[in-house]
Design an enzyme around this catalytic site. Sequence first.
Site, PDB file in Angstrom:
ATOM      1  N   GLY A  61       2.951  -1.051   3.907  1.00 16.10           N
ATOM      2  CA  GLY A  61       2.327  -1.936   2.943  1.00 16.10           C
ATOM      3  C   GLY A  61       2.409  -3.381   3.384  1.00 16.10           C
ATOM      4  O   GLY A  61       3.363  -3.781   4.054  1.00 16.10           O
ATOM      5  N   SER A  64       0.791  -1.231   0.000  1.00 18.07           N
ATOM      6  CA  SER A  64       0.000   0.000   0.000  1.00 18.07           C
ATOM      7  C   SER A  64       0.819   1.275   0.000  1.00 18.07           C
ATOM      8  O   SER A  64       0.252   2.365  -0.107  1.00 18.07           O
ATOM      9  CB  SER A  64      -0.974   0.005   1.176  1.00 18.07           C
ATOM     10  OG  SER A  64      -2.121  -0.726   0.831  1.00 18.07           O
ATOM     11  N   TYR A 122     -10.538   2.434   5.954  1.00 17.04           N
ATOM     12  CA  TYR A 122      -9.505   2.118   4.981  1.00 17.04           C
ATOM     13  C   TYR A 122     -10.018   1.088   3.980  1.00 17.04           C
ATOM     14  O   TYR A 122     -10.535   0.050   4.361  1.00 17.04           O
ATOM     15  CB  TYR A 122      -8.274   1.580   5.694  1.00 17.04           C
ATOM     16  CG  TYR A 122      -7.098   1.444   4.784  1.00 17.04           C
ATOM     17  CD1 TYR A 122      -6.183   2.476   4.648  1.00 17.04           C
ATOM     18  CD2 TYR A 122      -6.908   0.291   4.038  1.00 17.04           C
ATOM     19  CE1 TYR A 122      -5.108   2.359   3.787  1.00 17.04           C
ATOM     20  CE2 TYR A 122      -5.840   0.170   3.179  1.00 17.04           C
ATOM     21  CZ  TYR A 122      -4.946   1.206   3.055  1.00 17.04           C
ATOM     22  OH  TYR A 122      -3.889   1.085   2.193  1.00 17.04           O
ATOM     23  N   SER A 123      -9.871   1.383   2.698  1.00 22.37           N
ATOM     24  CA  SER A 123     -10.372   0.492   1.653  1.00 22.37           C
ATOM     25  C   SER A 123      -9.499   0.577   0.420  1.00 22.37           C
ATOM     26  O   SER A 123      -9.271   1.662  -0.129  1.00 22.37           O
ATOM     27  CB  SER A 123     -11.812   0.859   1.284  1.00 22.37           C
ATOM     28  OG  SER A 123     -12.255   0.122   0.163  1.00 22.37           O
ATOM     29  N   ASN A 124      -9.024  -0.573  -0.036  1.00 21.02           N
ATOM     30  CA  ASN A 124      -8.215  -0.618  -1.247  1.00 21.02           C
ATOM     31  C   ASN A 124      -9.012  -0.226  -2.481  1.00 21.02           C
ATOM     32  O   ASN A 124      -8.455   0.245  -3.468  1.00 21.02           O
ATOM     33  CB  ASN A 124      -7.631  -2.014  -1.419  1.00 21.02           C
ATOM     34  CG  ASN A 124      -6.603  -2.318  -0.344  1.00 21.02           C
ATOM     35  OD1 ASN A 124      -5.531  -1.736  -0.331  1.00 21.02           O
ATOM     36  ND2 ASN A 124      -6.933  -3.205   0.567  1.00 21.02           N
ATOM     37  N   PHE A 157     -10.787 -12.768  -2.878  1.00 20.73           N
ATOM     38  CA  PHE A 157     -10.313 -14.050  -2.336  1.00 20.73           C
ATOM     39  C   PHE A 157     -11.456 -14.669  -1.532  1.00 20.73           C
ATOM     40  O   PHE A 157     -11.440 -14.674  -0.301  1.00 20.73           O
ATOM     41  CB  PHE A 157      -9.066 -13.834  -1.476  1.00 20.73           C
ATOM     42  CG  PHE A 157      -7.911 -13.260  -2.262  1.00 20.73           C
ATOM     43  CD1 PHE A 157      -7.048 -14.099  -2.955  1.00 20.73           C
ATOM     44  CD2 PHE A 157      -7.714 -11.891  -2.340  1.00 20.73           C
ATOM     45  CE1 PHE A 157      -5.997 -13.583  -3.700  1.00 20.73           C
ATOM     46  CE2 PHE A 157      -6.669 -11.366  -3.082  1.00 20.73           C
ATOM     47  CZ  PHE A 157      -5.807 -12.213  -3.770  1.00 20.73           C
TER      48      PHE A 157
END
Length: 409
Positions: A330, A86, A188-190, A144
């Site tokens: 990350g 990240s 928090y979100s990718n 996943f």
Amino acid sequence: MSILTRALAGVSTLLLAGTLAAPAQAAAPPGGGELRETLEAIHEAGMYGVYSAVRDGGASWKGASGVADVRTGRPVKPDMVHRVGSISKTFTAVAVLQQAERGKIALDAPVSRYLPELITGDAITVRMLLNHTSHVADYVPGAFPSLLEGSLDSLEEHRYRRVEPEELVRLGLAFPPTGQPGTTPGSYSNTNYILAGLLLEKVSGMDAERYITRHVIQKAGLRHTSFPRTPRIPGPSSGAYESFYGLFDPPRDFGVYDMSWAGTAGAVVSTMDDLNRFYRELLRGKLIGSGTLAEMQRTVPVAAGGGLIPYGLGIYAADLPCGRFWGHDGAVWGMLTQSLSSPDGSRQISVGLNRAKYQTIDENGQLVPHAIDYAFAGHLLAALCGPAEARTLSTPFTPFQADRFRLKR
């Protein structure tokens, strides 16, 4: 990639109960002996391999301890290329902010202005993507799916899977939002940074990874930083050993992995030296203007890994006993990274680890600190605050906490 949820709610909720936000003190620069000792302590505590780069003004130090391959005993080296997870978000944020400086993007404009095929309505703005207040859910559990079923099978099954960013966004949007857009604390979100990459493509007319390479990586003078085009890490590298809190026993090597699932949220590879140079160039106003940098450093509380971190636009603040530092961390399958810099970029550390989720989780679902956590904190403090501060450490620092995705029971 810090890519399960976020890596290191740690360095900002930090180490000792009381954190300080004073300007960084001019601690005496640590000598190579102290840095070598604290680095080796991380390996001795159970980390397979660790490499670190430290800068203090014009002085620099690099070191490595342990093995890159547990089967052959091949040693780690200081200049190994590493998946930085990240930390990629800072690169992506810089690219988006460059476009904002050129008038191609308005930070407070709705994302739907640029990506109407993915986002509808006016509630979510570009700024909310970059500071994680959009409350769009993370796509990782959807990418996943076995994780939601109490199994790790999809980690292996998807080793060579190619996935498009639009698919990742749709996976994130399929989950319920984590709150109302714009409210704090953020979450928090990718998915936010996959959307940011798609937005960058729309306004620049270039592939996002190509744009970031040309206008951020090359502009910063980074020689060993890239978005890999194959599942292999380009250049000399380590294995990537994933423990998943003891569920992989022995830890499984995910060093060969298609990172399209991380994309502009976490697919960058780099060296520790390059990371220090990147943040130094950023903080000294070489990649974006001073006004934009100040905007980047306006923080809001963001929930990550059970804690709150002061998050800006692709960068966060970490308050250590000797002052405030800026950077990111990350976590991807098998690799962890932390990079922190003083506000003027003069005092820095970047550290790479080749074993992830080495802790255990107790019957109450709480993460149990590991000896590695104490040792890691000691090395960070020795590098950034001086050996004397490191020797006062009595509380474990659990790095990369947001990389804690629990299996469904």
